[in-house]
Enzyme design. Structure first.
Site, mmCIF file in Angstrom:
data_model
loop_
_atom_site.group_PDB
_atom_site.id
_atom_site.type_symbol
_atom_site.label_atom_id
_atom_site.label_comp_id
_atom_site.label_asym_id
_atom_site.label_seq_id
_atom_site.Cartn_x
_atom_site.Cartn_y
_atom_site.Cartn_z
ATOM 1 C CE1 TYR A 1 44.390 55.889 52.666
ATOM 2 C CE2 TYR A 1 43.894 58.186 52.188
ATOM 3 C CZ TYR A 1 44.336 56.943 51.775
ATOM 4 O OH TYR A 1 44.716 56.741 50.463
ATOM 5 C CD GLN B 1 50.954 45.666 44.727
ATOM 6 O OE1 GLN B 1 50.522 46.496 43.949
ATOM 7 N NE2 GLN B 1 50.814 44.375 44.531
ATOM 8 C CB VAL C 1 48.342 50.771 53.704
ATOM 9 C CG1 VAL C 1 48.945 51.321 52.409
ATOM 10 C CG2 VAL C 1 46.824 50.793 53.628
ATOM 11 C CG ASP C 2 46.596 44.877 55.653
ATOM 12 O OD1 ASP C 2 47.596 44.205 56.018
ATOM 13 O OD2 ASP C 2 45.896 44.565 54.671
ATOM 14 C CG HIS D 1 51.655 50.869 47.472
ATOM 15 N ND1 HIS D 1 50.756 50.139 46.735
ATOM 16 C CD2 HIS D 1 52.722 51.083 46.652
ATOM 17 C CE1 HIS D 1 51.254 49.928 45.513
ATOM 18 N NE2 HIS D 1 52.444 50.469 45.445
ATOM 19 N N GLY E 1 47.153 37.592 45.414
ATOM 20 C CA GLY E 1 46.072 38.577 45.476
ATOM 21 C C GLY E 1 46.402 39.968 44.982
ATOM 22 C CB THR E 2 48.681 41.879 43.434
ATOM 23 O OG1 THR E 2 48.854 43.078 42.659
ATOM 24 C CG2 THR E 2 49.740 40.867 43.045
ATOM 25 C CB SER E 3 44.774 43.513 39.679
ATOM 26 O OG SER E 3 45.248 44.770 40.116
HETATM 27 N N1 APR Z 1 42.310 35.715 47.670
HETATM 28 C C1 APR Z 1 43.285 36.064 46.779
HETATM 29 N N2 APR Z 1 43.117 37.015 45.852
HETATM 30 C C2 APR Z 1 41.940 37.656 45.811
HETATM 31 C C3 APR Z 1 40.889 37.366 46.709
HETATM 32 C C4 APR Z 1 41.105 36.334 47.664
HETATM 33 N N3 APR Z 1 40.175 35.978 48.554
HETATM 34 N N4 APR Z 1 39.853 38.194 46.402
HETATM 35 C C5 APR Z 1 40.234 38.954 45.378
HETATM 36 N N5 APR Z 1 41.492 38.648 45.003
HETATM 37 C C6 APR Z 1 42.328 39.212 43.946
HETATM 38 C C7 APR Z 1 41.595 39.776 42.742
HETATM 39 O O1 APR Z 1 41.293 38.725 41.819
HETATM 40 C C8 APR Z 1 42.619 40.752 42.191
HETATM 41 O O2 APR Z 1 43.496 40.148 41.273
HETATM 42 O O3 APR Z 1 43.037 40.306 44.493
HETATM 43 C C9 APR Z 1 43.408 41.175 43.440
HETATM 44 C C10 APR Z 1 43.125 42.568 43.912
HETATM 45 O O4 APR Z 1 43.559 43.489 42.958
HETATM 46 P P1 APR Z 1 43.503 45.052 43.238
HETATM 47 O O5 APR Z 1 42.190 45.373 43.825
HETATM 48 O O6 APR Z 1 43.915 45.737 42.006
HETATM 49 O O7 APR Z 1 44.591 45.242 44.402
HETATM 50 P P2 APR Z 1 46.167 45.418 44.294
HETATM 51 O O8 APR Z 1 46.722 44.643 43.143
HETATM 52 O O9 APR Z 1 46.718 45.162 45.628
HETATM 53 O O10 APR Z 1 46.270 46.965 43.972
HETATM 54 C C11 APR Z 1 47.536 47.556 43.907
HETATM 55 O O11 APR Z 1 46.556 49.722 43.752
HETATM 56 O O12 APR Z 1 45.212 51.548 44.374
HETATM 57 C C12 APR Z 1 46.354 50.863 44.535
HETATM 58 O O13 APR Z 1 47.857 51.404 46.181
HETATM 59 C C13 APR Z 1 46.768 50.568 45.925
HETATM 60 O O14 APR Z 1 48.250 48.868 46.733
HETATM 61 C C14 APR Z 1 47.166 49.130 45.870
HETATM 62 C C15 APR Z 1 47.528 48.951 44.418
#
Ligand code: APR
Length: 223
Positions: free
Chosen positions: A52, A85, A87-88, A103, A168-170
């Site tokens: 971290y 989600q 932490v920045d 988070h 931008g979240t999976s």
């Molecule tokens: N613009 C938008 N989305 C993007 C970009 C971009 N330039 N680049 C990548 N992505 C997308 C990917 O396609 C994916 O769907 O961002 C998503 C990232 O997914 P994860 O890496 O799974 O991140 P997140 O969904 O925020 O994860 C959730 O998991 O480990 C934990 O606590 C951590 O908060 C985090 C949580």
């Protein structure tokens, strides 16, 4: 109009912060479970603190991008709550004033025994850095297996929203991924992600592109 914005790692990707799952479950070369769980911290607190510390130093060197800025601009027109989600602090630095961190926050530290003892923390956090209660400080991060204290507040925000923007979240990590289920049937959902995990319906408009271009487009539509 009430707007709820749910953001994940992808919104900060173009600022230079790596996402979690775009790189084989490894985050900056680390096993996520080793660096983001209470068990990992108990096993190797020094390595977790150092992990971290690196993230914190990196955060202080990057800047908000066009997506963070466009979302901040949306506040001039609408009642906006960002539920992130991440932490920045890039939403805040871009000017968003109403941000819920599901988070936790990288620029805060907390007592490893009393979770209510939270401090602003911009420097490295090391073994031996103690809270007022004389216990080791840890990053103010919600790790896997821990409660997400802000989830109920976030659910209420989503319930009341006329528009929900997801960026931008999976959508793989619960309870955050379940928040959309609280949305009212009359609300519209905009989903911006180059690799979207949900498909378009009458109510869900998908923008399969990067945050820096997709978010300003959606913001323009909402003007
Ligand atoms: N613009 C938008 N989305 C993007 C970009 C971009 N330039 N680049 C990548 N992505 C997308 C990917 O396609 C994916 O769907 O961002 C998503 C990232 O997914 P994860 O890496 O799974 O991140 P997140 O969904 O925020 O994860 C959730 O998991 O480990 C934990 O606590 C951590 O908060 C985090 C949580």
């Amino acid at each position: 109009m009430k707007i709820a914005v749910l953001t994940g790692a992808g919104v900060s990707a173009e600022s230079g912060i790596k996402t979690f799952r775009d790189s084989d479950g490894l985050w900056e070369g680390h096993d996520v479970m080793e660096v983001a769980s209470p068990e990992g911290f108990a096993r190797n607190p020094k390595a977790v603190l150092e992990f971290y510390n690196q993230r914190r130093r990196q955060l202080l060197a990057v800047q908000p991008n066009a997506a963070h800025k466009a979302l901040a601009g949306l506040e001039k027109m609408h009642e906006v709550t960002i539920i992130t989600q991440n932490v920045d602090d890039l939403h805040e630095r871009a000017g968003s004033t109403n941000v819920i961190h599901l988070h936790g926050e990288l620029l805060k530290a907390r007592c490893s025994v009393n979770e209510n003892l939270v401090l602003d923390w911009k420097q490295d956090l090391n073994l031996g850095d103690l809270s007022d209660g004389n216990h080791q400080l840890r990053p103010h991060i919600v790790w896997f297996g821990e409660m997400v204290p802000m989830i109920e507040v976030a659910a209420e925000v989503v319930e009341k929203a006329d528009v929900i923007i997801i960026v931008g979240t999976s959508m793989q990590v619960y309870p955050a991924a379940g928040l959309v289920q609280y949305s009212k049937p009359s609300s519209t959902i905009y989903f911006i992600d180059p690799n979207p995990s949900i498909s378009e319906t009458k109510r869900i408009k998908v923008f399969s592109e990067k945050a820096s271009t997709g978010v300003p487009k959606v913001v323009e539509l909402l003007k």
